[in-house]
Design a protein around this motif. Structure first.
Motif, PDB file in Angstrom:
ATOM      1  N   LYS A 117       4.479 -15.101 -11.459  1.00 54.56           N
ATOM      2  CA  LYS A 117       4.541 -14.919 -12.909  1.00 54.56           C
ATOM      3  C   LYS A 117       4.300 -13.456 -13.286  1.00 54.56           C
ATOM      4  CE  LYS A 117       2.620 -16.538 -17.303  1.00 54.56           C
ATOM      5  NZ  LYS A 117       2.445 -15.154 -17.812  1.00 54.56           N
ATOM      6  N   LEU A 118       3.345 -12.819 -12.623  1.00 53.99           N
ATOM      7  CA  LEU A 118       3.078 -11.406 -12.908  1.00 53.99           C
ATOM      8  C   LEU A 118       4.289 -10.542 -12.554  1.00 53.99           C
ATOM      9  CD1 LEU A 118      -0.587 -11.223 -11.562  1.00 53.99           C
ATOM     10  CD2 LEU A 118       0.117 -10.828 -13.939  1.00 53.99           C
ATOM     11  N   GLU A 119       4.966 -10.888 -11.462  1.00 55.42           N
ATOM     12  CA  GLU A 119       6.165 -10.139 -11.082  1.00 55.42           C
ATOM     13  C   GLU A 119       7.257 -10.302 -12.141  1.00 55.42           C
ATOM     14  OE1 GLU A 119       9.985  -9.109  -9.811  1.00 55.42           O
ATOM     15  OE2 GLU A 119       9.398 -11.206 -10.145  1.00 55.42           O
ATOM     16  N   SER A 120       7.391 -11.507 -12.675  1.00 53.15           N
ATOM     17  CA  SER A 120       8.381 -11.739 -13.731  1.00 53.15           C
ATOM     18  C   SER A 120       8.032 -10.943 -14.986  1.00 53.15           C
ATOM     19  CB  SER A 120       8.454 -13.228 -14.069  1.00 53.15           C
ATOM     20  OG  SER A 120       8.927 -13.976 -12.968  1.00 53.15           O
ATOM     21  N   THR A 176       8.593  -2.304  -8.203  1.00 52.23           N
ATOM     22  CA  THR A 176       8.770  -2.702  -6.810  1.00 52.23           C
ATOM     23  C   THR A 176       7.441  -3.090  -6.165  1.00 52.23           C
ATOM     24  OG1 THR A 176      10.683  -1.228  -6.643  1.00 52.23           O
ATOM     25  CG2 THR A 176       9.754  -2.020  -4.585  1.00 52.23           C
ATOM     26  N   ILE A 177       6.339  -2.511  -6.629  1.00 59.79           N
ATOM     27  CA  ILE A 177       5.023  -2.942  -6.133  1.00 59.79           C
ATOM     28  C   ILE A 177       4.841  -4.437  -6.389  1.00 59.79           C
ATOM     29  CG2 ILE A 177       2.518  -2.755  -6.448  1.00 59.79           C
ATOM     30  CD1 ILE A 177       2.982   0.212  -7.174  1.00 59.79           C
ATOM     31  N   THR A 178       5.171  -4.871  -7.597  1.00 62.77           N
ATOM     32  CA  THR A 178       5.016  -6.290  -7.913  1.00 62.77           C
ATOM     33  C   THR A 178       6.031  -7.134  -7.141  1.00 62.77           C
ATOM     34  OG1 THR A 178       6.479  -6.216  -9.877  1.00 62.77           O
ATOM     35  CG2 THR A 178       4.143  -5.715 -10.203  1.00 62.77           C
ATOM     36  N   ASP A 179       7.226  -6.603  -6.919  1.00 59.07           N
ATOM     37  CA  ASP A 179       8.217  -7.306  -6.088  1.00 59.07           C
ATOM     38  C   ASP A 179       7.659  -7.563  -4.693  1.00 59.07           C
ATOM     39  OD1 ASP A 179      10.196  -7.479  -7.998  1.00 59.07           O
ATOM     40  OD2 ASP A 179      11.281  -5.709  -7.309  1.00 59.07           O
ATOM     41  N   LYS A 180       7.049  -6.524  -4.126  1.00 56.57           N
ATOM     42  CA  LYS A 180       6.544  -6.638  -2.758  1.00 56.57           C
ATOM     43  C   LYS A 180       5.343  -7.583  -2.706  1.00 56.57           C
ATOM     44  CE  LYS A 180       8.406  -4.741  -0.112  1.00 56.57           C
ATOM     45  NZ  LYS A 180       9.520  -5.117   0.801  1.00 56.57           N
ATOM     46  N   CYS A 181       4.514  -7.586  -3.764  1.00 56.78           N
ATOM     47  CA  CYS A 181       3.427  -8.567  -3.826  1.00 56.78           C
ATOM     48  C   CYS A 181       3.991  -9.988  -3.855  1.00 56.78           C
ATOM     49  CB  CYS A 181       2.566  -8.329  -5.072  1.00 56.78           C
ATOM     50  SG  CYS A 181       1.480  -6.893  -4.979  1.00 56.78           S
ATOM     51  N   GLU A 182       5.100 -10.161  -4.561  1.00 56.37           N
ATOM     52  CA  GLU A 182       5.748 -11.473  -4.584  1.00 56.37           C
ATOM     53  C   GLU A 182       6.259 -11.839  -3.193  1.00 56.37           C
ATOM     54  OE1 GLU A 182       8.899 -13.835  -7.416  1.00 56.37           O
ATOM     55  OE2 GLU A 182       9.469 -11.837  -6.731  1.00 56.37           O
ATOM     56  N   ASP A 183       6.762 -10.857  -2.438  1.00 54.68           N
ATOM     57  CA  ASP A 183       7.196 -11.121  -1.067  1.00 54.68           C
ATOM     58  C   ASP A 183       6.020 -11.609  -0.221  1.00 54.68           C
ATOM     59  OD1 ASP A 183       9.759 -10.322  -1.688  1.00 54.68           O
ATOM     60  OD2 ASP A 183       9.547  -8.306  -0.840  1.00 54.68           O
ATOM     61  N   VAL A 184       4.859 -10.989  -0.400  1.00 54.27           N
ATOM     62  CA  VAL A 184       3.662 -11.437   0.318  1.00 54.27           C
ATOM     63  C   VAL A 184       3.319 -12.867  -0.093  1.00 54.27           C
ATOM     64  CG1 VAL A 184       1.187 -11.078   0.667  1.00 54.27           C
ATOM     65  CG2 VAL A 184       2.728  -9.111   0.590  1.00 54.27           C
ATOM     66  N   ALA A 185       3.392 -13.149  -1.384  1.00 58.23           N
ATOM     67  CA  ALA A 185       3.097 -14.499  -1.878  1.00 58.23           C
ATOM     68  C   ALA A 185       4.055 -15.522  -1.267  1.00 58.23           C
ATOM     69  CB  ALA A 185       3.195 -14.529  -3.403  1.00 58.23           C
ATOM     70  N   ASN A 186       5.319 -15.162  -1.154  1.00 59.26           N
ATOM     71  CA  ASN A 186       6.291 -16.079  -0.554  1.00 59.26           C
ATOM     72  C   ASN A 186       5.965 -16.357   0.912  1.00 59.26           C
ATOM     73  OD1 ASN A 186       7.735 -16.243  -2.947  1.00 59.26           O
ATOM     74  ND2 ASN A 186       9.167 -14.625  -2.389  1.00 59.26           N
ATOM     75  N   ALA A 235       0.834  -1.212   0.000  1.00 58.79           N
ATOM     76  CA  ALA A 235       0.000   0.000   0.000  1.00 58.79           C
ATOM     77  C   ALA A 235       0.864   1.257   0.000  1.00 58.79           C
ATOM     78  CB  ALA A 235      -0.932  -0.013   1.216  1.00 58.79           C
ATOM     79  N   ASP A 236       1.938   1.235   0.779  1.00 56.66           N
ATOM     80  CA  ASP A 236       2.842   2.396   0.838  1.00 56.66           C
ATOM     81  C   ASP A 236       3.457   2.688  -0.530  1.00 56.66           C
ATOM     82  OD1 ASP A 236       2.358   2.689   3.533  1.00 56.66           O
ATOM     83  OD2 ASP A 236       4.203   1.677   4.162  1.00 56.66           O
ATOM     84  N   LEU A 237       3.851   1.640  -1.247  1.00 58.04           N
ATOM     85  CA  LEU A 237       4.490   1.821  -2.548  1.00 58.04           C
ATOM     86  C   LEU A 237       3.520   2.385  -3.586  1.00 58.04           C
ATOM     87  CD1 LEU A 237       6.655  -1.414  -2.630  1.00 58.04           C
ATOM     88  CD2 LEU A 237       7.539   0.915  -2.872  1.00 58.04           C
ATOM     89  N   ILE A 238       2.267   1.987  -3.491  1.00 59.03           N
ATOM     90  CA  ILE A 238       1.272   2.550  -4.408  1.00 59.03           C
ATOM     91  C   ILE A 238       1.136   4.046  -4.153  1.00 59.03           C
ATOM     92  CG2 ILE A 238      -1.156   2.526  -5.108  1.00 59.03           C
ATOM     93  CD1 ILE A 238      -1.162  -0.485  -4.279  1.00 59.03           C
ATOM     94  N   GLN A 239       1.048   4.406  -2.881  1.00 63.69           N
ATOM     95  CA  GLN A 239       0.965   5.830  -2.541  1.00 63.69           C
ATOM     96  C   GLN A 239       2.239   6.563  -2.965  1.00 63.69           C
ATOM     97  OE1 GLN A 239       1.359   7.128   1.571  1.00 63.69           O
ATOM     98  NE2 GLN A 239      -0.498   8.368   1.349  1.00 63.69           N
ATOM     99  N   ASP A 240       3.395   5.956  -2.735  1.00 60.36           N
ATOM    100  CA  ASP A 240       4.664   6.571  -3.138  1.00 60.36           C
ATOM    101  C   ASP A 240       4.694   6.832  -4.643  1.00 60.36           C
ATOM    102  OD1 ASP A 240       5.556   6.465  -0.533  1.00 60.36           O
ATOM    103  OD2 ASP A 240       6.859   4.731  -0.838  1.00 60.36           O
ATOM    104  N   SER A 241       4.151   5.907  -5.421  1.00 57.73           N
ATOM    105  CA  SER A 241       4.148   6.077  -6.879  1.00 57.73           C
ATOM    106  C   SER A 241       3.313   7.284  -7.277  1.00 57.73           C
ATOM    107  CB  SER A 241       3.592   4.809  -7.549  1.00 57.73           C
ATOM    108  OG  SER A 241       4.407   3.688  -7.275  1.00 57.73           O
ATOM    109  N   ALA A 242       2.135   7.416  -6.659  1.00 49.12           N
ATOM    110  CA  ALA A 242       1.278   8.564  -6.972  1.00 49.12           C
ATOM    111  C   ALA A 242       1.936   9.869  -6.539  1.00 49.12           C
ATOM    112  CB  ALA A 242      -0.077   8.398  -6.289  1.00 49.12           C
TER     113      ALA A 242
END
Length: 215
Positions: A157-160, A195-205, A93-100
């Motif tokens: 896969k989406l992160e890749s 990095t948003i997708t990276d962090k989503c992958e961290d959650v998935a892991n 959530a923080d990264l999404i806000q940071d992007s905006a």
């Protein structure tokens, strides 16, 4: 493990996880609308506020989960797993806000096709994250545990895919953009979105670890 019998009387961690995931998706979709309507300043500002609202709500949920951890003697899953999961979700959530915010601070004038592609992949990652989180409290069921692992694989896969888009975007940016200021701006945006997708992958892991330990 029979999760239901172990839930603390003070509240339901799983419900808070789901609420947080809802806020992540809200922020991601608002950001996507911001990108899609970037040329309309009024709409852009409105969607920016929606991102901020969702991020602040996610922060409050994170604080509530961490407060409950200090007050709850028996937790439904490992305490460290709860702590890591909610705080990593909050990073999304923080990264999404940071992007905006970065788009506004850097005075980005227009959206590139690569920003649109990375935004789309970020939204899809967040939506799949929500789906995976919703399964955590039912991992005693083998089919649910398998579905959770499959969803986590989809996030990977989406992160890749996002990583490939970013590499291509960076290559094109450095080859074709003559304005150094634009290079700096767009490079920062591309990296944040990936990095948003990276962090989503961290959650998935983390979810994969919970599945393997508790199913």
């Amino acid at each position: 493990m029979l999760f239901g019998r172990l839930l603390p009387r003070e509240g339901n961690f799983f419900e808070l996880f789901n609420q947080h995931a809802d806020r992540i998706v809200e922020a991601a979709r608002a950001f996507s609308n911001l990108v899609a309507n970037y040329s309309d300043i009024e709409k852009r500002e409105s969607y920016n506020r929606e991102v901020d609202t969702a991020e602040r709500a996610a922060d409050r949920i994170t604080q509530e989960v961490n407060r409950m951890l200090h007050k709850t003697f028996i937790t439904p899953i490992d305490r460290e797993q709860i702590h890591s999961l909610i705080n990593t979700m909050d990073d999304v959530a923080d990264l999404i806000q940071d992007s905006a915010e970065t788009m506004a601070l850097y005075d980005v004038r227009h959206m590139t096709d690569d920003i649109v592609r990375l935004t789309d992949l970020s939204v899809k990652c967040c939506e799949r994250l929500k789906d995976a989180v919703a399964l955590i409290d039912k991992l005693s069921d083998a089919a649910t545990a398998e579905a959770a692992l499959k969803t986590c694989e989809e996030i990977d896969k989406l992160e890749s895919d996002a990583d490939r888009v970013m590499r291509s975007a960076m290559s094109k940016l450095f080859r074709e953009e003559p304005d150094v200021r634009e290079v700096i701006k767009l490079k920062a945006i591309y990296e944040l979105l990936e990095t948003i997708t990276d962090k989503c992958e961290d959650v998935a892991n983390l979810i994969e670890g919970i599945v393997l330990e508790n199913s």
